[in-house]
Design a protein around this motif. Structure first.
Motif, PDB file in Angstrom:
ATOM      1  N   ARG A  50       0.796  -1.228   0.000  1.00  0.00           N
ATOM      2  CA  ARG A  50       0.000   0.000   0.000  1.00  0.00           C
ATOM      3  C   ARG A  50       0.826   1.275   0.000  1.00  0.00           C
ATOM      4  NH1 ARG A  50      -5.131  -0.960   4.134  1.00  0.00           N
ATOM      5  NH2 ARG A  50      -5.591  -3.127   3.541  1.00  0.00           N
ATOM      6  N   ALA A  51       2.089   1.219   0.409  1.00  0.00           N
ATOM      7  CA  ALA A  51       2.827   2.444   0.705  1.00  0.00           C
ATOM      8  C   ALA A  51       3.947   2.716  -0.296  1.00  0.00           C
ATOM      9  CB  ALA A  51       3.406   2.369   2.114  1.00  0.00           C
ATOM     10  N   ASP A  52       4.148   4.012  -0.601  1.00  0.00           N
ATOM     11  CA  ASP A  52       5.294   4.445  -1.401  1.00  0.00           C
ATOM     12  C   ASP A  52       6.549   4.547  -0.541  1.00  0.00           C
ATOM     13  OD1 ASP A  52       3.569   4.922  -3.641  1.00  0.00           O
ATOM     14  OD2 ASP A  52       2.988   6.829  -2.715  1.00  0.00           O
ATOM     15  N   LEU A  53       6.371   4.922   0.715  1.00  0.00           N
ATOM     16  CA  LEU A  53       7.461   5.073   1.672  1.00  0.00           C
ATOM     17  C   LEU A  53       7.174   4.167   2.857  1.00  0.00           C
ATOM     18  CD1 LEU A  53       9.860   6.492   3.168  1.00  0.00           C
ATOM     19  CD2 LEU A  53       8.237   8.280   3.806  1.00  0.00           C
ATOM     20  N   VAL A  54       8.080   3.237   3.132  1.00  0.00           N
ATOM     21  CA  VAL A  54       7.867   2.271   4.211  1.00  0.00           C
ATOM     22  C   VAL A  54       8.929   2.470   5.284  1.00  0.00           C
ATOM     23  CG1 VAL A  54       7.720  -0.160   4.845  1.00  0.00           C
ATOM     24  CG2 VAL A  54       6.859   0.613   2.621  1.00  0.00           C
ATOM     25  N   LEU A  55       8.488   2.655   6.525  1.00  0.00           N
ATOM     26  CA  LEU A  55       9.366   2.769   7.673  1.00  0.00           C
ATOM     27  C   LEU A  55       9.516   1.395   8.317  1.00  0.00           C
ATOM     28  CD1 LEU A  55       7.786   5.980   9.270  1.00  0.00           C
ATOM     29  CD2 LEU A  55       9.857   5.874   7.868  1.00  0.00           C
ATOM     30  N   LEU A  56      10.723   0.871   8.329  1.00  0.00           N
ATOM     31  CA  LEU A  56      11.002  -0.410   8.979  1.00  0.00           C
ATOM     32  C   LEU A  56      11.540  -0.097  10.376  1.00  0.00           C
ATOM     33  CD1 LEU A  56      12.765  -2.304   6.044  1.00  0.00           C
ATOM     34  CD2 LEU A  56      10.329  -2.287   6.645  1.00  0.00           C
ATOM     35  N   THR A  57      10.675  -0.135  11.367  1.00  0.00           N
ATOM     36  CA  THR A  57      11.047   0.277  12.719  1.00  0.00           C
ATOM     37  C   THR A  57      10.932  -0.920  13.663  1.00  0.00           C
ATOM     38  OG1 THR A  57       8.784   1.116  12.991  1.00  0.00           O
ATOM     39  CG2 THR A  57      10.483   2.703  12.403  1.00  0.00           C
ATOM     40  N   VAL A  58      11.839  -1.855  13.442  1.00  0.00           N
ATOM     41  CA  VAL A  58      11.905  -3.061  14.278  1.00  0.00           C
ATOM     42  C   VAL A  58      13.259  -3.064  14.985  1.00  0.00           C
ATOM     43  CG1 VAL A  58      10.368  -4.370  12.768  1.00  0.00           C
ATOM     44  CG2 VAL A  58      12.852  -4.436  12.384  1.00  0.00           C
ATOM     45  N   PRO A  59      13.446  -3.892  16.020  1.00  0.00           N
ATOM     46  CA  PRO A  59      14.745  -3.939  16.700  1.00  0.00           C
ATOM     47  C   PRO A  59      15.886  -4.289  15.752  1.00  0.00           C
ATOM     48  CG  PRO A  59      13.072  -5.030  18.023  1.00  0.00           C
ATOM     49  CD  PRO A  59      12.433  -4.727  16.698  1.00  0.00           C
ATOM     50  N   ASP A  60      17.071  -3.832  16.089  1.00  0.00           N
ATOM     51  CA  ASP A  60      18.245  -4.034  15.236  1.00  0.00           C
ATOM     52  C   ASP A  60      18.428  -5.501  14.851  1.00  0.00           C
ATOM     53  OD1 ASP A  60      18.640  -1.371  15.624  1.00  0.00           O
ATOM     54  OD2 ASP A  60      20.416  -1.565  16.886  1.00  0.00           O
ATOM     55  N   ASP A  61      18.312  -6.380  15.828  1.00  0.00           N
ATOM     56  CA  ASP A  61      18.592  -7.787  15.574  1.00  0.00           C
ATOM     57  C   ASP A  61      17.550  -8.454  14.682  1.00  0.00           C
ATOM     58  OD1 ASP A  61      20.863  -7.560  17.077  1.00  0.00           O
ATOM     59  OD2 ASP A  61      20.061  -8.578  18.851  1.00  0.00           O
ATOM     60  N   ALA A  62      16.412  -7.817  14.511  1.00  0.00           N
ATOM     61  CA  ALA A  62      15.364  -8.388  13.655  1.00  0.00           C
ATOM     62  C   ALA A  62      15.370  -7.804  12.252  1.00  0.00           C
ATOM     63  CB  ALA A  62      13.986  -8.156  14.295  1.00  0.00           C
ATOM     64  N   LEU A  63      16.126  -6.741  12.042  1.00  0.00           N
ATOM     65  CA  LEU A  63      16.017  -5.994  10.787  1.00  0.00           C
ATOM     66  C   LEU A  63      16.482  -6.797   9.573  1.00  0.00           C
ATOM     67  CD1 LEU A  63      15.339  -3.376   9.337  1.00  0.00           C
ATOM     68  CD2 LEU A  63      17.633  -2.532   9.939  1.00  0.00           C
ATOM     69  N   ALA A  64      17.650  -7.418   9.653  1.00  0.00           N
ATOM     70  CA  ALA A  64      18.184  -8.130   8.484  1.00  0.00           C
ATOM     71  C   ALA A  64      17.250  -9.239   8.020  1.00  0.00           C
ATOM     72  CB  ALA A  64      19.569  -8.696   8.807  1.00  0.00           C
ATOM     73  N   ASP A  65      16.746 -10.034   8.956  1.00  0.00           N
ATOM     74  CA  ASP A  65      15.838 -11.131   8.586  1.00  0.00           C
ATOM     75  C   ASP A  65      14.543 -10.592   7.996  1.00  0.00           C
ATOM     76  OD1 ASP A  65      17.651 -13.025   9.404  1.00  0.00           O
ATOM     77  OD2 ASP A  65      16.719 -13.363  11.360  1.00  0.00           O
ATOM     78  N   LEU A  66      14.045  -9.482   8.540  1.00  0.00           N
ATOM     79  CA  LEU A  66      12.824  -8.886   8.010  1.00  0.00           C
ATOM     80  C   LEU A  66      13.029  -8.458   6.556  1.00  0.00           C
ATOM     81  CD1 LEU A  66       9.964  -7.612   8.264  1.00  0.00           C
ATOM     82  CD2 LEU A  66      11.116  -5.533   9.085  1.00  0.00           C
ATOM     83  N   VAL A  67      14.115  -7.766   6.294  1.00  0.00           N
ATOM     84  CA  VAL A  67      14.383  -7.286   4.933  1.00  0.00           C
ATOM     85  C   VAL A  67      14.534  -8.459   3.976  1.00  0.00           C
ATOM     86  CG1 VAL A  67      16.027  -6.037   3.484  1.00  0.00           C
ATOM     87  CG2 VAL A  67      15.428  -5.152   5.752  1.00  0.00           C
ATOM     88  N   THR A  68      15.282  -9.465   4.385  1.00  0.00           N
ATOM     89  CA  THR A  68      15.473 -10.643   3.533  1.00  0.00           C
ATOM     90  C   THR A  68      14.149 -11.322   3.233  1.00  0.00           C
ATOM     91  OG1 THR A  68      17.699 -11.008   4.390  1.00  0.00           O
ATOM     92  CG2 THR A  68      16.613 -12.885   3.355  1.00  0.00           C
ATOM     93  N   GLY A  69      13.321 -11.482   4.259  1.00  0.00           N
ATOM     94  CA  GLY A  69      12.022 -12.131   4.069  1.00  0.00           C
ATOM     95  C   GLY A  69      11.118 -11.349   3.140  1.00  0.00           C
ATOM     96  N   LEU A  70      11.084 -10.037   3.289  1.00  0.00           N
ATOM     97  CA  LEU A  70      10.234  -9.220   2.415  1.00  0.00           C
ATOM     98  C   LEU A  70      10.703  -9.290   0.969  1.00  0.00           C
ATOM     99  CD1 LEU A  70       9.809  -6.067   4.703  1.00  0.00           C
ATOM    100  CD2 LEU A  70       8.044  -7.756   4.145  1.00  0.00           C
ATOM    101  N   ALA A  71      12.023  -9.293   0.784  1.00  0.00           N
ATOM    102  CA  ALA A  71      12.556  -9.359  -0.585  1.00  0.00           C
ATOM    103  C   ALA A  71      12.293 -10.716  -1.213  1.00  0.00           C
ATOM    104  CB  ALA A  71      14.053  -9.051  -0.565  1.00  0.00           C
ATOM    105  N   GLU A  72      12.497 -11.786  -0.446  1.00  0.00           N
ATOM    106  CA  GLU A  72      12.338 -13.137  -0.995  1.00  0.00           C
ATOM    107  C   GLU A  72      10.891 -13.465  -1.322  1.00  0.00           C
ATOM    108  OE1 GLU A  72      14.138 -15.670   1.872  1.00  0.00           O
ATOM    109  OE2 GLU A  72      16.189 -15.381   1.088  1.00  0.00           O
TER     110      GLU A  72
END
Length: 362
Positions: A73-95
């Protein structure tokens, strides 16, 4: 003829739709600030009950959806999760194909630059690292605190103008941080902001144990003056028994702490040693006094009984506890010189922004 009145934020055309992944303390506040600038929050994801309440307060009428739906839904997405969760979140969204080409993907971690967003960048996202150097409460006051707040910004060269514009629209001041310097930058903020809270809370507890009825009122003016002096003058603002070389007073402090708050002894010793090193390097602590002082600190770290030994020193430097220095003390700079310090956060921060404990949200 009367000039046309300026449009209110809600009357301006929304330039970007905004989504938040992780409704912790940081994300909803930043989205609310972007809304004031004319952007339009359209979706938020959160896990815990606290996250849902926070999103409802700061982003009313914005639907709570899954992270994948936020990105849809969004043109601009704020990923505001804890540091240790960020890499896995980004990888999962991309995959999973959730990332859209041309989508602005912004994370607010102080620790990382844009490299952590590489999986999404390869999928066509535009990566930004915007870390507010402020501590967050998860309430509407956070939006007001963004005014004048420094943001640690890392972005590709072609996105620097976009990153700067977003920070300014949120009321902040961009401070450019190299990718390789992000961990050091974040460590510096954690030392200043996170450890300050621990020190103040510990000091209030000890004052209460000493019979002080209002520790906060006692500490407020003293700490406010100390902070102001430190920001203006750095090490030149150091005062107190360590900076003076009052080894006997420091020994008495450690002995009392062992009796009343043994869990605070290690922290006291660590800070005293660091303070002594800085005072000595800055010429505030005389070398002949530093030897006795460092000896007391070394003995104090070796066993519970060692710190009670009175340390030798010049006349007037006995073992009785000394009153804390105030701005009127001879050793304190009444009018400290030096340039003003431009302050971070947090970590989540001032904060540094705080990692929200609820449900993995930041």
């Amino acid at each position: 003829m009367n000039p046309t009145p300026p449009l209110e934020a809600q009357d301006r055309p929304a330039r970007l739709t905004v989504g938040v992944v992780g409704a912790g303390r940081v994300g909803p506040a930043l989205a609310a600030a972007l809304k004031l600038a004319g952007h339009r929050p359209v979706a938020v994801s959160g896990v815990s009950d606290a996250s849902v309440r926070r999103a409802a307060e700061l982003l009313p009428d914005v639907p709570l959806v899954t992270p994948a739906e936020v990105l849809a839904r969004a043109d601009l997405v704020l990923l505001t999760v804890p540091d240790d969760a960020l890499a896995d979140l980004v990888t999962g969204l991309a995959e999973t194909g959730a990332v859209r080409p041309g989508q602005l993907l912004v994370h607010t971690s102080g620790r990382y630059g844009t490299a952590v967003l590489d999986p999404a960048t390869r999928a066509g996202a535009l990566p930004l690292a915007l870390h507010p150097a402020m501590t967050f409460t998860g309430t509407s006051v956070d939006v007001q605190r963004l005014a004048g707040c420094s943001f640690g910004v890392t972005a590709p060269e072609e996105l620097r103008m976009a990153a700067e514009a977003l920070v300014i629209e949120m009321g902040g001041e961009p401070e450019w941080i190299a990718e390789s310097a992000r961990p050091l930058y974040h460590a510096a903020l954690a030392i200043g902001a996170n450890h300050l809270v621990t020190l103040v809370a510990q000091s209030m507890e000890l004052l209460a144990d000493a019979g002080v009825r209002a520790p906060d009122r006692m500490l407020g003016p003293l700490l406010g003056a100390a902070l102001d002096n430190a920001l203006r003058s750095g090490d030149a603002a150091l005062t107190g028994p360590v900076a003076r070389g009052d080894a006997g007073t420091v020994a008495a402090h450690v002995a009392e702490l062992r009796r009343h708050s043994p869990q605070s002894v290690a922290g006291y010793l660590a800070m005293a040693r660091t303070t002594a090193d800085r005072a000595l390097a800055h010429g505030l602590l005389k070398p002949e006094l530093a030897e006795d002082l460092l000896g007391v600190l070394a003995d104090a770290g070796n066993g519970p009984g060692a710190a009670a030994r009175p340390a030798p020193g010049p006349a007037g430097h006995g073992t009785g506890p000394a009153a804390p220095d105030t701005p009127g003390s001879p050793e304190s700079p009444d009018n400290p010189d030096g340039r003003d310090h431009d302050p971070d956060g947090p970590d989540h921060g001032p904060d540094t922004p705080d990692h929200g404990p609820e449900g993995g949200d930041r």
